[in-house]
Design a protein around this motif. Structure first.
Motif, mmCIF file in Angstrom:
data_model
loop_
_atom_site.group_PDB
_atom_site.id
_atom_site.type_symbol
_atom_site.label_atom_id
_atom_site.label_comp_id
_atom_site.label_asym_id
_atom_site.label_seq_id
_atom_site.Cartn_x
_atom_site.Cartn_y
_atom_site.Cartn_z
ATOM 1 N N PRO A 56 2.302 28.706 2.953
ATOM 2 C CA PRO A 56 1.664 27.408 2.705
ATOM 3 C C PRO A 56 0.965 27.343 1.356
ATOM 4 C CG PRO A 56 1.127 28.248 4.906
ATOM 5 C CD PRO A 56 1.777 29.374 4.164
ATOM 6 N N ASP A 57 0.964 26.153 0.768
ATOM 7 C CA ASP A 57 0.253 25.882 -0.484
ATOM 8 C C ASP A 57 -0.687 24.713 -0.200
ATOM 9 O OD1 ASP A 57 -0.657 25.120 -2.994
ATOM 10 O OD2 ASP A 57 1.239 25.577 -3.984
ATOM 11 N N PRO A 58 -1.918 24.983 0.259
ATOM 12 C CA PRO A 58 -2.830 23.903 0.659
ATOM 13 C C PRO A 58 -3.096 22.884 -0.442
ATOM 14 C CG PRO A 58 -3.657 26.029 1.406
ATOM 15 C CD PRO A 58 -2.514 26.314 0.486
ATOM 16 N N GLY A 59 -3.281 23.356 -1.674
ATOM 17 C CA GLY A 59 -3.555 22.441 -2.773
ATOM 18 C C GLY A 59 -2.410 21.476 -3.011
ATOM 19 N N ALA A 60 -1.179 21.999 -3.010
ATOM 20 C CA ALA A 60 -0.002 21.150 -3.208
ATOM 21 C C ALA A 60 0.180 20.189 -2.042
ATOM 22 C CB ALA A 60 1.238 22.016 -3.381
ATOM 23 N N ALA A 61 -0.092 20.664 -0.824
ATOM 24 C CA ALA A 61 0.041 19.808 0.356
ATOM 25 C C ALA A 61 -0.934 18.633 0.287
ATOM 26 C CB ALA A 61 -0.216 20.618 1.626
ATOM 27 N N TYR A 62 -2.167 18.902 -0.106
ATOM 28 C CA TYR A 62 -3.184 17.852 -0.198
ATOM 29 C C TYR A 62 -2.803 16.842 -1.270
ATOM 30 C CZ TYR A 62 -7.898 16.122 0.797
ATOM 31 O OH TYR A 62 -8.968 15.360 1.210
ATOM 32 N N SER A 63 -2.354 17.330 -2.432
ATOM 33 C CA SER A 63 -1.960 16.446 -3.516
ATOM 34 C C SER A 63 -0.811 15.534 -3.107
ATOM 35 C CB SER A 63 -1.557 17.281 -4.735
ATOM 36 O OG SER A 63 -1.129 16.459 -5.801
ATOM 37 N N ARG A 64 0.177 16.103 -2.414
ATOM 38 C CA ARG A 64 1.315 15.311 -1.959
ATOM 39 C C ARG A 64 0.895 14.285 -0.903
ATOM 40 N NH1 ARG A 64 6.682 15.123 -3.908
ATOM 41 N NH2 ARG A 64 7.320 17.179 -4.636
ATOM 42 N N ALA A 65 -0.065 14.650 -0.063
ATOM 43 C CA ALA A 65 -0.548 13.726 0.958
ATOM 44 C C ALA A 65 -1.153 12.483 0.303
ATOM 45 C CB ALA A 65 -1.575 14.421 1.853
ATOM 46 N N ILE A 66 -1.947 12.694 -0.724
ATOM 47 C CA ILE A 66 -2.545 11.559 -1.447
ATOM 48 C C ILE A 66 -1.462 10.709 -2.116
ATOM 49 C CG2 ILE A 66 -3.898 10.976 -3.503
ATOM 50 C CD1 ILE A 66 -5.920 13.019 -2.689
ATOM 51 N N LYS A 67 -0.468 11.351 -2.718
ATOM 52 C CA LYS A 67 0.614 10.610 -3.358
ATOM 53 C C LYS A 67 1.395 9.778 -2.344
ATOM 54 C CE LYS A 67 1.521 13.481 -7.458
ATOM 55 N NZ LYS A 67 0.282 14.267 -7.431
ATOM 56 N N ALA A 68 1.550 10.305 -1.132
ATOM 57 C CA ALA A 68 2.261 9.564 -0.088
ATOM 58 C C ALA A 68 1.538 8.262 0.236
ATOM 59 C CB ALA A 68 2.401 10.421 1.170
ATOM 60 N N VAL A 69 0.212 8.339 0.344
ATOM 61 C CA VAL A 69 -0.573 7.128 0.644
ATOM 62 C C VAL A 69 -0.545 6.185 -0.556
ATOM 63 C CG1 VAL A 69 -2.830 6.233 1.303
ATOM 64 C CG2 VAL A 69 -2.046 8.413 2.235
ATOM 65 N N GLU A 70 -0.680 6.729 -1.752
ATOM 66 C CA GLU A 70 -0.650 5.894 -2.958
ATOM 67 C C GLU A 70 0.672 5.140 -3.082
ATOM 68 O OE1 GLU A 70 -3.640 8.058 -6.155
ATOM 69 O OE2 GLU A 70 -1.557 8.744 -6.041
ATOM 70 N N ALA A 71 1.772 5.783 -2.652
ATOM 71 C CA ALA A 71 3.090 5.164 -2.791
ATOM 72 C C ALA A 71 3.191 3.845 -2.028
ATOM 73 C CB ALA A 71 4.178 6.134 -2.318
ATOM 74 N N VAL A 72 2.449 3.721 -0.918
ATOM 75 C CA VAL A 72 2.487 2.467 -0.165
ATOM 76 C C VAL A 72 1.240 1.616 -0.394
ATOM 77 C CG1 VAL A 72 4.033 3.303 1.639
ATOM 78 C CG2 VAL A 72 1.574 3.650 1.892
ATOM 79 N N ALA A 73 0.101 2.272 -0.661
ATOM 80 C CA ALA A 73 -1.160 1.526 -0.813
ATOM 81 C C ALA A 73 -1.275 0.844 -2.172
ATOM 82 C CB ALA A 73 -2.348 2.461 -0.594
#
Length: 290
Positions: A178-195
């Protein structure tokens, strides 16, 4: 999710709790089927060299009379995860080799991936084959995985980028390494993509922080499709709180601050599931203007 089959004595005893998962390495009861699966796949796709190079294994493996057998039987008591890394590398190398391949070849590889998943599932392994068949991931509770799947589908209906980021966030959080930092960054990008396009359609440089500010300052302009205790559409307090949690919780976004800190595994997993809910809500129109 683990296998639903139960041995006779457990059924007679009325046992209902799930079997514990084997969280480290390949347990003995699936050692032989895993070995046989690895040997067949390594030979079928001539993957001994790519896998050995990817894992930086000693050259003696490739110099042996049968390198496929050497890799299939590789076991290290000092590093029980090495066997899983061989499986993971094999999946990844096969997927890379089949890029642009025909339908028949892709179906054959998918069949091999399903065979492996069946062995891991029946053996109650804590690991599973990823959705695209290209890597191993930690097994997730079935209910949580269903929520993630629905969120990815909903995000894809809005923009494929949201689904891609959400899938990547999941893989980074639950992968073999696991890469927690990368996972968190991608999670934010996922929300930004729709928000961002929903709430900041004209902003040339939209961010989740700006989305949070707009919703926070304009709470009176938005509502939820779900009702509150009076029967009226609920306010968006929960949405603002979830976005704030996600935005402020990424403590590794900037270095040198008094609260800067690496993202932990628990925080990354929480961020991924928070993002999944937000992507689902925003994509489905659960948050709307009055």
């Amino acid at each position: 999710m683990t296998s639903k089959w139960r041995r006779l004595t457990d059924r007679l005893a009325g046992k209902t709790e799930p079997e514990p998962l084997w969280a480290e390495g390949v347990p003995d009861h699936i050692d032989v089927p895993i070995r046989d699966w690895l040997y067949e796949v390594l030979r079928a796709y001539d993957m001994a060299t790519p896998v050995a190079v990817r894992l930086k294994l000693h050259s003696r493996f490739l110099k042996s009379r049968d390198p496929y057998a050497e890799l299939a039987n590789l076991d290290d008591r000092m590093n029980p995860m090495l066997r899983l890394e061989v499986i993971d590398a094999t999946l990844g190398c096969v997927q890379q080799a089949l890029r642009g391949a025909g339908w028949k070849d892709l179906q054959t590889a998918a069949t091999y991936a399903r065979q492996l998943e069946g062995i891991l599932r029946e053996g109650d392994s804590a690991f599973t084959v990823s959705e695209n068949g290209g890597r191993l991931e930690r097994r997730m509770d079935g209910t949580l995985h269903a929520t993630y799947d629905k969120a990815a589908d909903a995000g894809a209906s809005k923009t494929e980028a949201a689904a891609d980021h959400l899938r990547a966030a999941f893989s980074e959080a639950y992968g073999l390494k696991p890469d927690p930092g990368a996972a968190y960054s991608r999670a934010i990008k996922a929300v930004e993509a729709v928000a961002n396009p929903t709430f900041l359609p004209n902003d040339p440089e939209p961010t989740l922080g700006k989305v949070r500010s707009r919703l926070d300052q304009g709470r009176h302009k938005f509502e939820m499709v779900i009702a509150d205790r009076t029967g009226a559409p609920a306010g968006i307090d929960a949405v603002v709180a979830m976005i704030s949690l996600l935005w402020h919780g990424q403590r590794d976004r900037h270095e040198g601050g008094p609260t800067s800190a690496p993202v932990t595994q628990d925080a990354a997993e929480t961020a991924v599931h928070t993002a999944a809910i937000l992507v689902h809500w925003i994509s489905n129109g659960s948050i709307r203007e009055k």
